[in-house]
Write a protein that holds these residues in place. Structure first.
Motif, PDB file in Angstrom:
ATOM      1  N   ALA A  39       2.244 -12.363  -0.769  1.00  0.00           N
ATOM      2  CA  ALA A  39       0.877 -11.975  -0.679  1.00  0.00           C
ATOM      3  C   ALA A  39      -0.044 -12.972  -0.249  1.00  0.00           C
ATOM      4  CB  ALA A  39       0.439 -11.414  -2.246  1.00  0.00           C
ATOM      5  N   LYS A  40       0.288 -14.058  -0.738  1.00  0.00           N
ATOM      6  CA  LYS A  40      -0.705 -15.336  -0.322  1.00  0.00           C
ATOM      7  C   LYS A  40      -0.538 -15.665   1.268  1.00  0.00           C
ATOM      8  CE  LYS A  40      -0.514 -17.775  -4.800  1.00  0.00           C
ATOM      9  NZ  LYS A  40      -0.044 -19.045  -5.410  1.00  0.00           N
ATOM     10  N   TYR A  41       0.536 -15.425   1.712  1.00  0.00           N
ATOM     11  CA  TYR A  41       0.773 -15.721   3.162  1.00  0.00           C
ATOM     12  C   TYR A  41      -0.118 -14.492   4.002  1.00  0.00           C
ATOM     13  CZ  TYR A  41       3.077 -16.149   7.646  1.00  0.00           C
ATOM     14  OH  TYR A  41       3.361 -16.627   8.968  1.00  0.00           O
ATOM     15  N   PHE A  42      -0.104 -13.486   3.553  1.00  0.00           N
ATOM     16  CA  PHE A  42      -0.830 -12.358   4.321  1.00  0.00           C
ATOM     17  C   PHE A  42      -2.268 -12.166   3.756  1.00  0.00           C
ATOM     18  CE2 PHE A  42       3.499 -10.895   5.315  1.00  0.00           C
ATOM     19  CZ  PHE A  42       3.240 -10.925   6.792  1.00  0.00           C
ATOM     20  N   SER A  43      -2.693 -13.045   2.799  1.00  0.00           N
ATOM     21  CA  SER A  43      -3.944 -13.021   2.057  1.00  0.00           C
ATOM     22  C   SER A  43      -4.401 -11.721   1.673  1.00  0.00           C
ATOM     23  CB  SER A  43      -5.166 -13.436   3.010  1.00  0.00           C
ATOM     24  OG  SER A  43      -4.991 -14.851   3.528  1.00  0.00           O
ATOM     25  N   THR A  44      -3.382 -10.957   0.867  1.00  0.00           N
ATOM     26  CA  THR A  44      -3.715  -9.704   0.230  1.00  0.00           C
ATOM     27  C   THR A  44      -3.283  -9.807  -1.409  1.00  0.00           C
ATOM     28  OG1 THR A  44      -3.229  -7.401   0.404  1.00  0.00           O
ATOM     29  CG2 THR A  44      -1.391  -8.996   0.860  1.00  0.00           C
ATOM     30  N   LEU A 101      -0.366  -5.073  -4.503  1.00  0.00           N
ATOM     31  CA  LEU A 101      -0.215  -4.101  -3.394  1.00  0.00           C
ATOM     32  C   LEU A 101       1.224  -4.531  -2.736  1.00  0.00           C
ATOM     33  CD1 LEU A 101      -1.031  -1.919  -1.465  1.00  0.00           C
ATOM     34  CD2 LEU A 101      -2.180  -4.124   0.088  1.00  0.00           C
ATOM     35  N   VAL A 102       1.737  -5.766  -2.560  1.00  0.00           N
ATOM     36  CA  VAL A 102       2.963  -6.010  -1.920  1.00  0.00           C
ATOM     37  C   VAL A 102       4.013  -5.760  -2.872  1.00  0.00           C
ATOM     38  CG1 VAL A 102       4.621  -8.110  -1.436  1.00  0.00           C
ATOM     39  CG2 VAL A 102       1.966  -8.052  -0.782  1.00  0.00           C
ATOM     40  N   ARG A 103       3.930  -5.504  -4.443  1.00  0.00           N
ATOM     41  CA  ARG A 103       5.033  -5.271  -5.343  1.00  0.00           C
ATOM     42  C   ARG A 103       5.093  -3.757  -5.118  1.00  0.00           C
ATOM     43  NH1 ARG A 103       2.224  -8.669  -9.926  1.00  0.00           N
ATOM     44  NH2 ARG A 103       2.979 -10.861  -9.240  1.00  0.00           N
ATOM     45  N   ILE A 104       3.908  -3.061  -4.935  1.00  0.00           N
ATOM     46  CA  ILE A 104       4.042  -1.591  -4.878  1.00  0.00           C
ATOM     47  C   ILE A 104       4.808  -1.133  -3.517  1.00  0.00           C
ATOM     48  CG2 ILE A 104       2.755   0.477  -4.552  1.00  0.00           C
ATOM     49  CD1 ILE A 104       0.419  -0.828  -6.347  1.00  0.00           C
ATOM     50  N   VAL A 105       4.415  -2.025  -2.480  1.00  0.00           N
ATOM     51  CA  VAL A 105       4.975  -1.671  -1.371  1.00  0.00           C
ATOM     52  C   VAL A 105       6.664  -1.772  -1.230  1.00  0.00           C
ATOM     53  CG1 VAL A 105       5.260  -2.483   1.383  1.00  0.00           C
ATOM     54  CG2 VAL A 105       2.919  -1.764   0.167  1.00  0.00           C
ATOM     55  N   PHE A 106       6.805  -3.127  -1.859  1.00  0.00           N
ATOM     56  CA  PHE A 106       8.295  -3.403  -2.118  1.00  0.00           C
ATOM     57  C   PHE A 106       9.024  -2.259  -2.979  1.00  0.00           C
ATOM     58  CE2 PHE A 106      11.734  -5.289  -4.509  1.00  0.00           C
ATOM     59  CZ  PHE A 106      12.552  -5.976  -3.631  1.00  0.00           C
ATOM     60  N   VAL A 107       8.447  -1.943  -4.065  1.00  0.00           N
ATOM     61  CA  VAL A 107       9.083  -0.787  -4.931  1.00  0.00           C
ATOM     62  C   VAL A 107       9.369   0.437  -4.317  1.00  0.00           C
ATOM     63  CG1 VAL A 107       8.987   0.402  -7.148  1.00  0.00           C
ATOM     64  CG2 VAL A 107       8.472  -2.000  -6.952  1.00  0.00           C
ATOM     65  N   ALA A 108       8.397   0.845  -3.484  1.00  0.00           N
ATOM     66  CA  ALA A 108       8.302   2.084  -2.610  1.00  0.00           C
ATOM     67  C   ALA A 108       9.174   2.055  -1.726  1.00  0.00           C
ATOM     68  CB  ALA A 108       6.973   2.564  -2.122  1.00  0.00           C
ATOM     69  N   SER A 109       9.297   0.893  -0.931  1.00  0.00           N
ATOM     70  CA  SER A 109      10.360   0.785   0.136  1.00  0.00           C
ATOM     71  C   SER A 109      12.085   0.684  -0.391  1.00  0.00           C
ATOM     72  CB  SER A 109      10.294  -0.130   1.059  1.00  0.00           C
ATOM     73  OG  SER A 109      10.365  -1.557   0.344  1.00  0.00           O
ATOM     74  N   THR A 110      12.205   0.110  -1.435  1.00  0.00           N
ATOM     75  CA  THR A 110      13.443   0.203  -2.137  1.00  0.00           C
ATOM     76  C   THR A 110      13.726   1.591  -2.516  1.00  0.00           C
ATOM     77  OG1 THR A 110      12.989  -1.927  -3.001  1.00  0.00           O
ATOM     78  CG2 THR A 110      14.781  -0.915  -3.958  1.00  0.00           C
ATOM     79  N   ILE A 111      12.863   2.195  -3.118  1.00  0.00           N
ATOM     80  CA  ILE A 111      13.116   3.552  -3.622  1.00  0.00           C
ATOM     81  C   ILE A 111      13.464   4.493  -2.182  1.00  0.00           C
ATOM     82  CG2 ILE A 111      12.475   5.780  -4.683  1.00  0.00           C
ATOM     83  CD1 ILE A 111      10.696   3.850  -6.565  1.00  0.00           C
ATOM     84  N   PHE A 112      12.741   4.774  -1.542  1.00  0.00           N
ATOM     85  CA  PHE A 112      12.887   5.103  -0.222  1.00  0.00           C
ATOM     86  C   PHE A 112      14.458   4.787   0.520  1.00  0.00           C
ATOM     87  CE2 PHE A 112      12.310   5.812   4.464  1.00  0.00           C
ATOM     88  CZ  PHE A 112      12.236   7.236   4.459  1.00  0.00           C
ATOM     89  N   GLY A 113      14.594   3.507   0.453  1.00  0.00           N
ATOM     90  CA  GLY A 113      15.767   3.263   1.056  1.00  0.00           C
ATOM     91  C   GLY A 113      17.170   3.593   0.155  1.00  0.00           C
ATOM     92  N   VAL A 114      16.811   3.933  -1.088  1.00  0.00           N
ATOM     93  CA  VAL A 114      17.918   4.340  -1.768  1.00  0.00           C
ATOM     94  C   VAL A 114      18.023   5.939  -1.394  1.00  0.00           C
ATOM     95  CG1 VAL A 114      18.762   4.722  -4.234  1.00  0.00           C
ATOM     96  CG2 VAL A 114      17.924   2.614  -3.656  1.00  0.00           C
TER      97      VAL A 114
END
Length: 52
Positions: A27-32, A36-49
């Motif tokens: 998040a710091k690297y992309f200045s966000t 939001l980064v955590r939500i995207v990570f969890v959503a992508s993990t669930i979608f991948g499973v």
């Protein structure tokens, strides 16, 4: 007089704090927002499973 100072150390318990730190770094690297980064990570993990 006893001038010793007690300090608290942050201890990592399992893998959760590491994941939170990684998301915060991304998040710091992309200045966000880190949330939001955590939500995207969890959503992508669930979608991948679900795909497999």
């Amino acid at each position: 007089m006893n001038m010793t100072k007690k300090t608290k150390k942050k201890m990592a318990l399992g893998s959760e704090p590491i994941l939170i730190g990684v998301c915060d770094g991304i998040a710091k690297y992309f200045s966000t927002d880190a949330t939001l980064v955590r939500i995207v990570f969890v959503a992508s993990t669930i979608f991948g499973v679900v795909v497999y």
